[in-house]
Design a protein around this motif. Structure first.
Motif, PDB file in Angstrom:
ATOM      1  N   LEU A 140     -11.853 -18.745  11.317  1.00  0.00           N
ATOM      2  CA  LEU A 140     -10.501 -19.088  11.741  1.00  0.00           C
ATOM      3  C   LEU A 140      -9.543 -19.187  10.563  1.00  0.00           C
ATOM      4  O   LEU A 140      -9.758 -19.978   9.644  1.00  0.00           O
ATOM      5  CB  LEU A 140     -10.558 -20.413  12.501  1.00  0.00           C
ATOM      6  CG  LEU A 140      -9.276 -20.926  13.104  1.00  0.00           C
ATOM      7  CD1 LEU A 140      -8.814 -19.989  14.212  1.00  0.00           C
ATOM      8  CD2 LEU A 140      -9.481 -22.311  13.660  1.00  0.00           C
ATOM      9  N   LEU A 141      -8.501 -18.356  10.587  1.00  0.00           N
ATOM     10  CA  LEU A 141      -7.403 -18.388   9.625  1.00  0.00           C
ATOM     11  C   LEU A 141      -7.869 -18.347   8.168  1.00  0.00           C
ATOM     12  O   LEU A 141      -7.257 -18.957   7.288  1.00  0.00           O
ATOM     13  CB  LEU A 141      -6.510 -19.598   9.891  1.00  0.00           C
ATOM     14  CG  LEU A 141      -5.840 -19.588  11.264  1.00  0.00           C
ATOM     15  CD1 LEU A 141      -5.181 -20.917  11.564  1.00  0.00           C
ATOM     16  CD2 LEU A 141      -4.833 -18.451  11.390  1.00  0.00           C
ATOM     17  N   ALA A 142      -8.963 -17.621   7.913  1.00  0.00           N
ATOM     18  CA  ALA A 142      -9.476 -17.478   6.541  1.00  0.00           C
ATOM     19  C   ALA A 142      -8.421 -16.795   5.673  1.00  0.00           C
ATOM     20  O   ALA A 142      -7.870 -15.757   6.044  1.00  0.00           O
ATOM     21  CB  ALA A 142     -10.765 -16.666   6.545  1.00  0.00           C
ATOM     22  N   GLY A 143      -8.101 -17.401   4.539  1.00  0.00           N
ATOM     23  CA  GLY A 143      -7.125 -16.846   3.615  1.00  0.00           C
ATOM     24  C   GLY A 143      -5.723 -17.404   3.782  1.00  0.00           C
ATOM     25  O   GLY A 143      -4.790 -16.923   3.135  1.00  0.00           O
ATOM     26  N   ALA A 181      -1.077 -13.891   9.493  1.00  0.00           N
ATOM     27  CA  ALA A 181       0.239 -13.562   8.941  1.00  0.00           C
ATOM     28  C   ALA A 181       1.324 -14.432   9.570  1.00  0.00           C
ATOM     29  O   ALA A 181       2.247 -14.882   8.890  1.00  0.00           O
ATOM     30  CB  ALA A 181       0.539 -12.082   9.153  1.00  0.00           C
ATOM     31  N   LEU A 182       1.205 -14.685  10.872  1.00  0.00           N
ATOM     32  CA  LEU A 182       2.204 -15.507  11.560  1.00  0.00           C
ATOM     33  C   LEU A 182       2.114 -16.971  11.135  1.00  0.00           C
ATOM     34  O   LEU A 182       3.133 -17.655  11.003  1.00  0.00           O
ATOM     35  CB  LEU A 182       2.045 -15.359  13.068  1.00  0.00           C
ATOM     36  CG  LEU A 182       2.287 -13.939  13.594  1.00  0.00           C
ATOM     37  CD1 LEU A 182       1.942 -13.848  15.071  1.00  0.00           C
ATOM     38  CD2 LEU A 182       3.716 -13.488  13.324  1.00  0.00           C
ATOM     39  N   ALA A 183       0.898 -17.466  10.911  1.00  0.00           N
ATOM     40  CA  ALA A 183       0.732 -18.840  10.415  1.00  0.00           C
ATOM     41  C   ALA A 183       1.297 -18.953   9.001  1.00  0.00           C
ATOM     42  O   ALA A 183       1.977 -19.930   8.666  1.00  0.00           O
ATOM     43  CB  ALA A 183      -0.738 -19.247  10.450  1.00  0.00           C
ATOM     44  N   VAL A 236      -7.270 -12.237  15.089  1.00  0.00           N
ATOM     45  CA  VAL A 236      -7.636 -12.851  13.811  1.00  0.00           C
ATOM     46  C   VAL A 236      -6.610 -12.551  12.719  1.00  0.00           C
ATOM     47  O   VAL A 236      -6.057 -13.459  12.113  1.00  0.00           O
ATOM     48  CB  VAL A 236      -9.043 -12.364  13.378  1.00  0.00           C
ATOM     49  CG1 VAL A 236      -9.440 -12.961  12.038  1.00  0.00           C
ATOM     50  CG2 VAL A 236     -10.083 -12.710  14.437  1.00  0.00           C
ATOM     51  N   THR A 237      -6.327 -11.292  12.462  1.00  0.00           N
ATOM     52  CA  THR A 237      -5.490 -10.902  11.324  1.00  0.00           C
ATOM     53  C   THR A 237      -4.018 -11.207  11.551  1.00  0.00           C
ATOM     54  O   THR A 237      -3.366 -11.821  10.695  1.00  0.00           O
ATOM     55  CB  THR A 237      -5.678  -9.396  11.030  1.00  0.00           C
ATOM     56  OG1 THR A 237      -7.075  -9.143  10.868  1.00  0.00           O
ATOM     57  CG2 THR A 237      -4.935  -8.978   9.787  1.00  0.00           C
TER      58      THR A 237
END
Length: 195
Positions: A158-161, A133-135, A128-129
């Motif tokens: 999914l990809l929150a933030g 960062a990679l996205a 998750v985390t």
């Protein structure tokens, strides 16, 4: 350059907690085994690494535990022998065919950028985390979501933030007997967020 693929199970409402979806079956485990085998290495954050190690590391006896179904053995075998990279600031060392990626988020992202630049078939990231960062850094070349027929109503999503929108194009869809379906996307070239 080898592609970096992010794959994860999610619920219809986007929850990514590993216990919120449908229990794996022979069909979905066969899919995940094939995905793992087409990657040069798996990349995990500490939490995902520890969770996967607790569940899928071959016991010292060499015999898989009784709780494991026979159709889970190929997945367990593939993950057990896979090369792994683990991003963590709290672990002093790792084993289980793993190499530690340490430092702050920026340093870890740069280490993964260098791994991605090497020749090969591809890298797989889960969790998750770290994928967030990679996205955000525009390093994910492919997203594969196994969407389970469950509405969790709570849990990490999914990809929150995510800082910037990532436009995607559908490249594949596969339906499973359980009612789950797999969708595979690639970022649209020329859009914001691509490295």
């Amino acid at each position: 350059m080898r592609p970096l693929r992010y794959s994860i199970n999610i619920t219809l409402d986007g929850c990514v907690h590993h216990e919120a979806g449908v229990a794996p079956d022979a069909e979905s485990m066969a899919y995940w085994t094939r995905e793992m085998e087409r990657a040069d290495a798996q990349i995990f954050g500490r939490v995902t690494y520890e969770m996967m190690q607790d569940a899928w590391r071959r016991p010292p006896s060499g015999v898989w535990p009784d709780w494991m179904e026979e159709w889970e053995h190929p997945f367990a075998d593939a993950l057990d022998r896979a090369k792994k990279y683990v991003a963590s600031n709290t672990l002093a060392s790792v084993d289980w065919n793993a190499q530690l990626l340490s430092g702050d988020t920026g340093a870890v992202v740069e280490q993964i950028r260098r791994l991605r630049a090497e020749p090969g078939e591809g890298l797989s990231v889960g969790g998750v985390t770290l994928p967030l960062a990679l996205a955000d850094a525009g390093l994910i070349d492919e997203y594969a979501f196994m969407v389970n027929p469950v509405i969790a109503g709570h849990g990490p999503t999914l990809l929150a933030g995510l800082r910037d929108r990532v436009d995607l194009e559908l490249v594949d869809r596969q339906d499973f007997a359980s009612g789950a379906f797999l969708v595979r996307y690639r970022p649209v070239k020329g859009k914001a967020g691509l490295a």
